[in-house]
Design a protein around this motif. Sequence first.
Motif, PDB file in Angstrom:
ATOM      1  N   THR A   1      -7.353   5.381   0.666  1.00  0.00           N
ATOM      2  CA  THR A   1      -7.480   4.267  -0.145  1.00  0.00           C
ATOM      3  C   THR A   1      -7.868   3.115   0.692  1.00  0.00           C
ATOM      4  OG1 THR A   1      -5.933   4.920  -1.917  1.00  0.00           O
ATOM      5  CG2 THR A   1      -6.901   2.773  -1.672  1.00  0.00           C
ATOM      6  N   ARG A  13     -11.834   5.125  -2.467  1.00  0.00           N
ATOM      7  CA  ARG A  13     -11.180   6.054  -1.764  1.00  0.00           C
ATOM      8  C   ARG A  13     -11.971   6.948  -0.819  1.00  0.00           C
ATOM      9  NH1 ARG A  13      -7.676   9.969  -4.320  1.00  0.00           N
ATOM     10  NH2 ARG A  13      -7.273  10.655  -2.074  1.00  0.00           N
ATOM     11  N   GLN A  43      -0.311   3.728  -2.729  1.00  0.00           N
ATOM     12  CA  GLN A  43      -1.634   3.920  -2.678  1.00  0.00           C
ATOM     13  C   GLN A  43      -1.626   5.275  -2.295  1.00  0.00           C
ATOM     14  OE1 GLN A  43      -3.868   2.163  -4.021  1.00  0.00           O
ATOM     15  NE2 GLN A  43      -2.694   0.302  -4.225  1.00  0.00           N
ATOM     16  N   GLU A  44      -2.856   6.071  -2.577  1.00  0.00           N
ATOM     17  CA  GLU A  44      -3.049   7.375  -1.949  1.00  0.00           C
ATOM     18  C   GLU A  44      -3.828   7.341  -0.669  1.00  0.00           C
ATOM     19  OE1 GLU A  44      -3.133  10.604  -3.596  1.00  0.00           O
ATOM     20  OE2 GLU A  44      -1.674   9.697  -5.004  1.00  0.00           O
ATOM     21  N   GLY A 100       0.817  -1.198  -0.107  1.00  0.00           N
ATOM     22  CA  GLY A 100      -0.044  -0.206   0.039  1.00  0.00           C
ATOM     23  C   GLY A 100       0.914   1.246  -0.069  1.00  0.00           C
ATOM     24  N   ARG A 101       2.251   1.096  -0.087  1.00  0.00           N
ATOM     25  CA  ARG A 101       3.077   2.275  -0.015  1.00  0.00           C
ATOM     26  C   ARG A 101       2.858   3.068  -1.099  1.00  0.00           C
ATOM     27  NH1 ARG A 101       8.262  -0.514   0.520  1.00  0.00           N
ATOM     28  NH2 ARG A 101       7.980  -1.313  -1.552  1.00  0.00           N
ATOM     29  N   GLU A 119     -11.744  -2.971  -3.093  1.00  0.00           N
ATOM     30  CA  GLU A 119     -10.576  -2.675  -2.528  1.00  0.00           C
ATOM     31  C   GLU A 119     -10.097  -1.642  -3.530  1.00  0.00           C
ATOM     32  OE1 GLU A 119      -6.358  -4.753  -1.915  1.00  0.00           O
ATOM     33  OE2 GLU A 119      -8.141  -5.680  -1.539  1.00  0.00           O
ATOM     34  N   GLY A 120      -9.515  -0.436  -3.142  1.00  0.00           N
ATOM     35  CA  GLY A 120      -8.782   0.350  -4.041  1.00  0.00           C
ATOM     36  C   GLY A 120      -9.925   1.835  -3.979  1.00  0.00           C
ATOM     37  N   MET A 125      -7.940  -0.369   1.745  1.00  0.00           N
ATOM     38  CA  MET A 125      -6.851  -1.535   1.310  1.00  0.00           C
ATOM     39  C   MET A 125      -7.669  -2.826   1.431  1.00  0.00           C
ATOM     40  SD  MET A 125      -4.531   0.299   0.745  1.00  0.00           S
ATOM     41  CE  MET A 125      -3.273  -1.261   0.419  1.00  0.00           C
ATOM     42  N   ARG A 147      -5.639   3.353   3.992  1.00  0.00           N
ATOM     43  CA  ARG A 147      -4.340   3.885   4.077  1.00  0.00           C
ATOM     44  C   ARG A 147      -4.167   5.502   4.678  1.00  0.00           C
ATOM     45  NH1 ARG A 147       0.863   4.057   4.267  1.00  0.00           N
ATOM     46  NH2 ARG A 147       2.129   4.693   2.850  1.00  0.00           N
TER      47      ARG A 147
END
Length: 130
Positions: free
Chosen positions: A82, A128, A78-79, A75-76, A125-126, A84, A93
Amino acid sequence: IIERGKVQLRPQDETKATPAPKICKEDCRIDWKKPAPTIHNLVRGFSPAPAAWTTLNGKTIRITRTSLAVTKEGGRFQEPGTIMGPGVALLVRTGEGFISILELQQESRRRMSAEEFLRGVRIKEGERFE
Protein backbone atom coordinates in the motif's frame (compact mmCIF):
# COMPACT_ATOMS: atom_id res chain seq x y z
CA ILE A 1 44.06 -4.74 5.97
CA ILE A 2 43.92 -4.54 2.15
CA GLU A 3 45.09 -0.93 2.18
CA ARG A 4 48.10 -1.84 4.33
CA GLY A 5 49.04 -4.72 2.02
CA LYS A 6 48.70 -7.35 4.73
CA VAL A 7 46.37 -9.68 2.87
CA GLN A 8 47.43 -13.26 2.39
CA LEU A 9 46.33 -14.42 -1.02
CA ARG A 10 45.42 -18.06 -1.49
CA PRO A 11 44.19 -19.78 -4.62
CA GLN A 12 40.59 -20.87 -4.83
CA ASP A 13 39.94 -24.61 -4.61
CA GLU A 14 38.44 -25.19 -8.07
CA THR A 15 36.92 -28.52 -6.96
CA LYS A 16 34.57 -26.64 -4.62
CA ALA A 17 33.58 -23.93 -7.09
CA THR A 18 30.02 -24.06 -8.43
CA PRO A 19 28.25 -21.84 -10.95
CA ALA A 20 25.71 -19.36 -9.64
CA PRO A 21 22.09 -20.17 -10.52
CA LYS A 22 20.55 -18.30 -13.42
CA ILE A 23 18.40 -15.34 -12.39
CA CYS A 24 14.93 -15.52 -13.89
CA LYS A 25 12.33 -12.75 -14.10
CA GLU A 26 10.27 -14.04 -11.15
CA ASP A 27 13.37 -13.91 -8.89
CA CYS A 28 13.31 -10.11 -9.34
CA ARG A 29 9.64 -9.62 -8.49
CA ILE A 30 9.08 -7.72 -5.22
CA ASP A 31 7.04 -9.55 -2.61
CA TRP A 32 5.65 -6.70 -0.52
CA LYS A 33 4.84 -9.11 2.33
CA LYS A 34 8.56 -9.42 3.09
CA PRO A 35 10.29 -7.10 5.58
CA ALA A 36 11.52 -3.69 4.39
CA PRO A 37 15.26 -4.55 4.71
CA THR A 38 14.78 -7.68 2.56
CA ILE A 39 13.03 -5.67 -0.19
CA HIS A 40 15.64 -2.90 0.02
CA ASN A 41 18.45 -5.44 -0.40
CA LEU A 42 16.65 -7.12 -3.31
CA VAL A 43 16.45 -3.76 -5.09
CA ARG A 44 20.12 -3.02 -4.37
CA GLY A 45 21.18 -6.48 -5.56
CA PHE A 46 19.32 -6.33 -8.87
CA SER A 47 19.97 -2.66 -9.69
CA PRO A 48 20.55 -1.45 -12.34
CA ALA A 49 19.95 -4.75 -14.13
CA PRO A 50 18.00 -6.95 -14.26
CA ALA A 51 16.10 -4.70 -11.75
CA ALA A 52 13.53 -5.55 -9.10
CA TRP A 53 9.98 -5.05 -10.34
CA THR A 54 6.37 -4.80 -9.29
CA THR A 55 3.10 -3.78 -10.91
CA LEU A 56 0.85 -0.79 -10.40
CA ASN A 57 -2.55 -0.68 -12.08
CA GLY A 58 -1.53 -3.56 -14.36
CA LYS A 59 1.70 -1.92 -15.57
CA THR A 60 5.20 -3.16 -14.77
CA ILE A 61 7.37 -0.80 -12.76
CA ARG A 62 11.08 -1.44 -12.27
CA ILE A 63 12.31 -0.19 -8.90
CA THR A 64 15.97 0.87 -9.09
CA ARG A 65 16.63 2.75 -5.84
CA THR A 66 15.04 2.66 -2.40
CA SER A 67 15.78 3.56 1.19
CA LEU A 68 14.50 2.19 4.46
CA ALA A 69 11.92 4.56 5.87
CA VAL A 70 11.56 5.41 9.52
CA THR A 71 8.12 6.83 10.04
CA LYS A 72 5.65 7.44 12.81
CA GLU A 73 2.82 6.87 10.36
CA GLY A 74 0.36 4.19 11.35
CA GLY A 75 -0.36 1.91 8.45
CA ARG A 76 -0.35 -1.13 10.66
CA PHE A 77 -3.71 -2.20 9.25
CA GLN A 78 -2.76 -1.51 5.63
CA GLU A 79 -1.95 -4.37 3.25
CA PRO A 80 1.71 -4.76 2.24
CA GLY A 81 2.35 -2.83 -0.99
CA THR A 82 0.00 0.00 0.00
CA ILE A 83 1.27 3.45 -0.96
CA MET A 84 1.15 5.43 2.27
CA GLY A 85 2.24 8.81 1.08
CA PRO A 86 3.14 10.00 -2.37
CA GLY A 87 5.39 13.05 -2.04
CA VAL A 88 9.02 13.50 -3.05
CA ALA A 89 9.33 9.72 -2.74
CA LEU A 90 6.80 6.92 -2.54
CA LEU A 91 6.35 5.57 0.97
CA VAL A 92 5.18 1.95 0.78
CA ARG A 93 4.01 -0.42 3.50
CA THR A 94 5.86 -3.77 3.55
CA GLY A 95 5.30 -6.91 5.59
CA GLU A 96 7.39 -5.31 8.34
CA GLY A 97 8.03 -1.58 8.16
CA PHE A 98 8.13 0.91 5.33
CA ILE A 99 10.29 1.48 2.29
CA SER A 100 10.75 4.68 0.36
CA ILE A 101 11.01 4.32 -3.42
CA LEU A 102 13.44 6.93 -4.71
CA GLU A 103 13.96 5.90 -8.34
CA LEU A 104 11.92 3.80 -10.77
CA GLN A 105 11.20 3.06 -14.40
CA GLN A 106 7.83 2.55 -16.06
CA GLU A 107 7.38 0.25 -19.06
CA SER A 108 9.00 1.78 -22.17
CA ARG A 109 10.18 4.88 -20.24
CA ARG A 110 13.49 6.14 -18.94
CA ARG A 111 14.59 5.75 -15.35
CA MET A 112 13.43 8.68 -13.20
CA SER A 113 13.18 9.87 -9.64
CA ALA A 114 9.99 9.20 -7.73
CA GLU A 115 9.39 12.94 -7.69
CA GLU A 116 9.47 13.09 -11.52
CA PHE A 117 7.25 10.01 -11.72
CA LEU A 118 4.69 11.58 -9.40
CA ARG A 119 4.52 14.73 -11.54
CA GLY A 120 3.21 12.66 -14.46
CA VAL A 121 1.22 9.93 -12.71
CA ARG A 122 -1.53 10.66 -10.24
CA ILE A 123 -1.32 8.18 -7.40
CA LYS A 124 -3.74 8.28 -4.54
CA GLU A 125 -2.80 7.30 -1.02
CA GLY A 126 -4.02 3.77 -0.46
CA GLU A 127 -3.28 2.46 -3.99
CA ARG A 128 -1.23 -0.73 -3.96
CA PHE A 129 1.74 -2.20 -5.73
CA GLU A 130 1.06 -5.85 -6.55
